[in-house]
Design an enzyme around this catalytic site. Structure first.
Site, short mmCIF file in Angstrom:
data_model
loop_
_atom_site.label_atom_id
_atom_site.label_comp_id
_atom_site.label_asym_id
_atom_site.label_seq_id
_atom_site.Cartn_x
_atom_site.Cartn_y
_atom_site.Cartn_z
CB ALA A 250 -2.18 -84.52 -54.51
CB VAL B 168 -3.12 -74.99 -55.03
CG1 VAL B 168 -3.78 -74.35 -53.97
CG2 VAL B 168 -2.76 -73.95 -56.15
CB THR C 283 -11.62 -75.44 -57.32
OG1 THR C 283 -10.80 -76.45 -56.66
CG2 THR C 283 -11.60 -75.67 -58.72
NE ARG D 83 -1.51 -63.08 -57.00
CZ ARG D 83 -1.93 -64.18 -57.53
NH1 ARG D 83 -3.50 -64.08 -57.86
NH2 ARG D 83 -1.41 -65.34 -57.85
CG HIS E 80 -10.45 -64.87 -56.94
ND1 HIS E 80 -9.10 -64.02 -56.79
CD2 HIS E 80 -9.64 -66.18 -57.49
CE1 HIS E 80 -8.04 -64.68 -56.91
NE2 HIS E 80 -8.38 -65.87 -57.25
N1 APR Z 1 -10.97 -85.91 -57.64
C1 APR Z 1 -9.53 -85.46 -56.96
N2 APR Z 1 -8.71 -84.81 -57.43
C2 APR Z 1 -8.97 -84.44 -58.61
C3 APR Z 1 -9.90 -84.61 -59.72
C4 APR Z 1 -11.07 -85.17 -58.80
N3 APR Z 1 -12.15 -85.60 -59.48
N4 APR Z 1 -9.92 -83.82 -60.69
C5 APR Z 1 -8.70 -83.19 -60.75
N5 APR Z 1 -8.00 -83.59 -59.58
C6 APR Z 1 -6.73 -83.37 -59.15
C7 APR Z 1 -5.81 -83.43 -60.36
O1 APR Z 1 -5.23 -84.83 -60.52
C8 APR Z 1 -4.49 -82.46 -59.78
O2 APR Z 1 -3.56 -83.36 -59.29
O3 APR Z 1 -6.51 -81.84 -58.80
C9 APR Z 1 -5.09 -81.52 -59.06
C10 APR Z 1 -5.12 -80.06 -59.37
O4 APR Z 1 -3.69 -79.87 -59.46
P1 APR Z 1 -2.92 -78.66 -60.44
O5 APR Z 1 -3.38 -79.22 -61.94
O6 APR Z 1 -1.68 -78.99 -60.02
O7 APR Z 1 -3.55 -77.36 -60.39
P2 APR Z 1 -3.21 -76.23 -59.11
O8 APR Z 1 -2.31 -75.33 -59.66
O9 APR Z 1 -3.05 -77.00 -57.82
O10 APR Z 1 -4.72 -75.48 -59.18
C11 APR Z 1 -6.02 -76.22 -58.30
O11 APR Z 1 -6.67 -74.20 -57.55
O12 APR Z 1 -5.95 -71.83 -57.58
C12 APR Z 1 -6.75 -72.89 -58.17
O13 APR Z 1 -7.16 -72.13 -60.41
C13 APR Z 1 -6.87 -73.04 -59.50
O14 APR Z 1 -8.71 -74.20 -59.89
C14 APR Z 1 -7.52 -74.46 -59.89
C15 APR Z 1 -7.13 -75.29 -58.48
#
Ligand code: APR
Length: 316
Positions: free
Chosen positions: A16, A19, A125, A157, A181
């Site tokens: 959550a 992304v 991810t 892009r 990617h």
């Molecule tokens: N189970 C559930 N959620 C998790 C876990 C887990 N084991 N580990 C991490 N998370 C959650 C985090 O708590 C966080 O809320 O994944 C979320 C990741 O969100 P952000 O840090 O905001 O990252 P974001 O910008 O959304 O990117 C997520 O997408 O584009 C790709 O490179 C980017 O790998 C990254 C992914």
């Protein structure tokens, strides 16, 4: 606390963060499906889901959205979108994220797949293509039901930069990007068009090369501007386009990371190629003719993905 009613198709979004929340927002605002937003952090998905639910009276959508930390709530999802993991920080390559995100993706996909054995999984991810391998193994799903979001974003892009350069509407452009990617991705300007006109007829080779390079650096450009975290509006929109194509059974051709079995001369590897997306997931890999140079670049990109996948050990 009473939750919104959830009678319809269900998309589970794992992670959550930036992304994941953006994907959830797009799915509920377009009324595509009910959304279950799941995260490991207590309160985070519940808070974002409630916030999204409270926008519904204003925006007029009536799909359900709930937040949870419990995989039981994700049961019988039509789609599982995996955004959980660490995002890139400045100076960090997508590949630095490899082992940490492999552990996270393996864990979340294993749990989600058990509750939704017929779902299509869209992996977001990074490092993307490698994470598709992790999701394939952890789910045990047929490879057609595991697909990675990268090409739609990379192509968007490229299209944005084409539109900026020519001063035309971005909606007027069409393009796809091949390969992994990462820094080795292969935009194919020969197949890019504006209003149906091939790009090489509209700008010089030098300009095209500049736009291609900016596309390759597109993720890093955003990371360096944001200082903390990576892009999410365009990644969210790109993921939502794939969700729409799958849920609505559109048979749409989009560039995605798909498991190749001999297509483009690649065996047993997820790499970005044009595919037909439908309710079944990846219906078909579309093979286009490439020049020797394009084929060489694609081969180099696939080799870079393979190198990462080999580092994954038991995760892949
Ligand atoms: N189970 C559930 N959620 C998790 C876990 C887990 N084991 N580990 C991490 N998370 C959650 C985090 O708590 C966080 O809320 O994944 C979320 C990741 O969100 P952000 O840090 O905001 O990252 P974001 O910008 O959304 O990117 C997520 O997408 O584009 C790709 O490179 C980017 O790998 C990254 C992914």
């Amino acid at each position: 606390m009473p939750q919104a009613r959830m009678p319809r198709r269900k998309v589970t979004v794992i992670g959550a963060g930036n992304v994941g929340a953006t994907v959830a927002q797009r799915v509920v605002e377009t009324g595509l499906a009910d959304v279950v937003l799941l995260d490991i952090v207590p309160g985070l998905p519940q808070g974002k889901a409630l916030d999204l639910a409270e926008a519904a009276p204003i925006l007029g959508y009536d799909v359900g959205v709930i937040g949870t930390n419990d995989y039981a709530d994700t049961a019988d999802s039509t789609m599982i979108v995996v955004t959980s993991g660490l995002a890139r920080q400045p100076g960090m390559s997508r590949d630095d994220l490899l082992m940490k995100n492999a552990q996270i993706v393996s864990d979340v996909v294993g749990q989600a797949a058990r509750h939704s054995p017929n779902a299509v999984i869209v992996v977001v991810t990074n490092p993307l293509d490698a994470m598709c391998h992790v999701a394939l193994k952890a789910s045990g799903f047929p490879h057609r039901r595991v697909v990675g979001m990268a090409g739609v974003l990379d192509a968007a892009r490229f299209r944005t930069f084409m539109a900026m350069e020519l001063g035309v509407s971005p909606a007027n452009t069409c393009a796809f990007v091949l390969g992994g990617h990462g820094d080795t991705m292969v935009p194919v300007p020969r197949y890019a068009t504006v209003g149906g006109i091939p790009l090489p007829q509209l700008m010089s080779q030098d300009t095209i090369e500049r736009l291609v390079q900016r596309t390759r650096d597109g993720g890093a450009e955003i990371v360096s501007l944001l200082k903390s975290g990576s892009a999410y509006y365009a990644p969210g929109a790109a993921t939502a386009e794939m969700i729409d194509a799958i849920l609505e059974d559109r048979h749409k051709i989009l560039p995605c990371s798909a498991y190749l079995q001999g297509e483009y001369g690649v065996q047993g590897l997820f790499v970005g190629v044009p595919v037909r997306l439908s309710r079944a997931g990846v219906e078909e890999v579309v093979e286009v003719e490439l020049t020797d140079d394009e084929r060489r670049e694609f081969g180099r990109s696939a080799a870079a993905v393979k190198e990462l996948v080999e580092k994954l050990g038991t995760y892949a």
